[in-house]
Write a protein that holds these residues in place. Structure first.
Motif, mmCIF file in Angstrom:
data_model
loop_
_atom_site.group_PDB
_atom_site.id
_atom_site.type_symbol
_atom_site.label_atom_id
_atom_site.label_comp_id
_atom_site.label_asym_id
_atom_site.label_seq_id
_atom_site.Cartn_x
_atom_site.Cartn_y
_atom_site.Cartn_z
ATOM 1 N N CYS A 142 39.239 35.531 47.742
ATOM 2 C CA CYS A 142 38.161 35.401 48.722
ATOM 3 C C CYS A 142 37.135 34.424 48.172
ATOM 4 N N ALA A 143 36.377 33.807 49.073
ATOM 5 C CA ALA A 143 35.435 32.760 48.673
ATOM 6 C C ALA A 143 34.328 33.311 47.777
ATOM 7 N N GLU A 144 33.889 34.540 48.020
ATOM 8 C CA GLU A 144 32.782 35.105 47.243
ATOM 9 C C GLU A 144 33.158 35.267 45.773
ATOM 10 N N ASP A 145 34.331 35.882 45.514
ATOM 11 C CA ASP A 145 34.753 36.073 44.130
ATOM 12 C C ASP A 145 35.024 34.740 43.440
ATOM 13 N N ALA A 146 35.654 33.810 44.139
ATOM 14 C CA ALA A 146 35.945 32.508 43.544
ATOM 15 C C ALA A 146 34.664 31.769 43.187
ATOM 16 N N GLU A 147 33.673 31.826 44.059
ATOM 17 C CA GLU A 147 32.416 31.125 43.790
ATOM 18 C C GLU A 147 31.681 31.743 42.614
ATOM 19 N N ARG A 148 31.697 33.055 42.500
ATOM 20 C CA ARG A 148 31.047 33.717 41.354
ATOM 21 C C ARG A 148 31.692 33.310 40.035
ATOM 22 N N LEU A 149 33.013 33.246 40.021
ATOM 23 C CA LEU A 149 33.707 32.849 38.792
ATOM 24 C C LEU A 149 33.424 31.398 38.438
ATOM 25 N N GLU B 221 46.580 47.350 38.627
ATOM 26 C CA GLU B 221 45.863 47.516 37.364
ATOM 27 C C GLU B 221 46.148 46.367 36.410
ATOM 28 N N LEU B 222 47.406 45.946 36.312
ATOM 29 C CA LEU B 222 47.751 44.852 35.406
ATOM 30 C C LEU B 222 47.103 43.540 35.845
ATOM 31 N N ALA B 223 47.069 43.317 37.163
ATOM 32 C CA ALA B 223 46.459 42.084 37.656
ATOM 33 C C ALA B 223 44.971 42.039 37.331
ATOM 34 N N ARG B 224 44.287 43.142 37.488
ATOM 35 C CA ARG B 224 42.862 43.190 37.151
ATOM 36 C C ARG B 224 42.643 42.945 35.660
ATOM 37 N N GLU C 106 35.565 45.286 25.686
ATOM 38 C CA GLU C 106 34.761 44.856 26.820
ATOM 39 C C GLU C 106 35.632 44.529 28.029
ATOM 40 N N VAL C 107 35.143 44.873 29.203
ATOM 41 C CA VAL C 107 35.774 44.554 30.477
ATOM 42 C C VAL C 107 34.683 44.044 31.399
ATOM 43 N N ASP C 108 34.910 42.886 32.053
ATOM 44 C CA ASP C 108 33.867 42.352 32.919
ATOM 45 C C ASP C 108 33.859 43.071 34.264
ATOM 46 N N ASP C 109 32.971 42.651 35.155
ATOM 47 C CA ASP C 109 32.807 43.365 36.423
ATOM 48 C C ASP C 109 33.978 43.158 37.375
ATOM 49 N N PHE C 110 34.909 42.247 37.042
ATOM 50 C CA PHE C 110 36.128 42.092 37.827
ATOM 51 C C PHE C 110 37.281 42.930 37.270
ATOM 52 N N GLY C 111 37.064 43.567 36.118
ATOM 53 C CA GLY C 111 38.113 44.343 35.481
ATOM 54 C C GLY C 111 38.908 43.573 34.451
ATOM 55 N N TYR C 112 38.491 42.341 34.129
ATOM 56 C CA TYR C 112 39.224 41.498 33.191
ATOM 57 C C TYR C 112 39.045 41.987 31.767
ATOM 58 N N ASP C 113 40.153 42.221 31.082
ATOM 59 C CA ASP C 113 40.172 42.669 29.693
ATOM 60 C C ASP C 113 40.759 41.539 28.856
ATOM 61 N N GLU C 114 39.902 40.738 28.256
ATOM 62 C CA GLU C 114 40.361 39.544 27.528
ATOM 63 C C GLU C 114 41.206 39.902 26.313
#
Length: 361
Positions: A206-213, A195-198, A105-113
């Motif tokens: 940015c404020a939008e991404d931080a607020e969503r998280l 790619e690694l950072a994602r 699974e990868v979330d909509d930010f690209g995070y691969d836990e």
């Protein structure tokens, strides 16, 4: 590859153990064999015919010699003293299978836990444990659940402090929480680093991404000094730069999440920046081009960080859920909270520097 199945190593070992007695000659005895009579031996003080004698269990040594314990519920002992190596191999094969089949699974930010836990963290952890020998304090100030904004100082010429803070939270928090860092635009412009950072859970600052998280209940890390912090000269070490316009405070107020100040000591000395080749930096399109006592004079060897001793301390959280919704638009309130967070981080830095015995020990 998609139809392949992973066969647990325990099944193979148990089958091999079950077949072992049949290959030994003379292992099974006939019913009338006199040697079988010594299965039951009277204990001292017992009479012949005592019921306890007939109920005596077979000797454990016989079970271990035959390699079978299914009848008595015994579990065969792994050959490596715990099966750790075999479990790691089996887990690694299962991990590779999931990567090849796309079963992750990868979330909509690209995070691969899964990739972060099993690969990326494992690559950074030796630097954290053995090289910088990071000491963590105040981990109990990070909430066990729900969102929180961790605000830290930024230093070190290269942003290794963010990675060390990420490992510190994950490895020391009782809940093993993950820290999602807000990174600058430059991070997502570099081909491999992007790619690694994602994959590691970082996202654009940015404020939008931080607020969503934060609204999802994630831990979000921000370093408001930005390039002004990591690119400052060595003579200004541990002197906090301006914290921007207080955008991180506004984000925390909107989400109603606490702000946790974080102070990092040790990162300033890994690359002592004694100069800045500004012309070369403009040509390369980067904020600064550092000159240190070892770089660029020693070439690639000069890019190795100095093995300093690090301390990361998380301060007491500053709550924001008591403010009304319109407080996020109040510039005076944002200024006061920003100044409060900055002063708390700066005070903790000075305190840790006084307590530090040596830069390297």
């Amino acid at each position: 590859m998609a139809d392949a199945k992973v066969i647990p190593f325990d099944d193979d070992r148990s089958r091999a153990g079950a077949q072992r007695p049949s290959r030994r000659r003379g292992a099974a005895r006939r019913k009338n064999d006199p040697a079988a009579v010594r299965e039951v031996t009277a204990m001292p003080g017992q009479q012949d015919g005592d019921p306890q004698v007939e109920k005596a269990e077979p000797q454990p040594s016989r079970e271990r010699a035959s390699g079978t314990g299914a009848g008595s519920g015994a579990v065969p002992q792994p050959r490596d003293g715990g099966g750790g190596l075999e479990r790691r191999i089996a887990g690694g094969l299962a991990f590779l299978r999931r990567r090849l089949t796309g079963d992750y699974e990868v979330d909509d930010f690209g995070y691969d836990e899964e990739l972060t836990d099993q690969v990326l963290m494992s690559l950074v952890r030796p630097l954290y444990d053995k090289y910088f020998r990071v000491e963590v304090k105040g981990i109990e100030n990070i909430p066990s659940e729900g969102g929180a904004l961790i605000v830290s100082n930024h230093s070190g010429t290269l942003p290794l402090d963010g990675l060390m803070m990420q490992v510190a939270v994950h490895d020391n928090h009782p809940e093993g929480r993950h820290l999602r860092l807000l990174a600058a635009d430059l991070v997502f412009m570099l081909p491999v680093v992007n790619e690694l950072a994602r994959k590691a859970g970082h996202t654009l600052a940015c404020a939008e991404d931080a607020e969503r998280l934060l609204e999802r209940g994630e831990l979000v890390g921000v370093m408001p000094e930005g390039f002004k912090g990591i690119g400052k000269p060595f003579s200004e070490r541990y002197k906090l730069q301006r914290f921007g316009r207080g955008g991180f405070v506004s984000t925390a107020l909107r989400a109603g999440t606490p702000i946790v100040p974080c102070s990092i000591v040790g990162a300033e000395e890994i690359y002592p920046m004694i100069g800045n080749a500004k012309t070369l930096a403009r040509v390369l399109g980067i904020p600064y081009f550092p000159i240190t006592p070892t770089f660029p004079w020693l070439g690639p060897l000069g890019a190795l960080p100095l093995p300093t001793k690090w301390t990361i301390q998380f301060g007491e959280p500053i709550p924001t859920d008591g403010y009304p919704p319109e407080a996020a638009e109040d510039p005076m309130l944002m200024f006061n909270l920003t100044d409060q967070v900055r002063e708390q981080i700066q005070h903790t830095l000075y305190k840790l520097l006084v307590q530090r015995r040596s830069v390297f020990f």
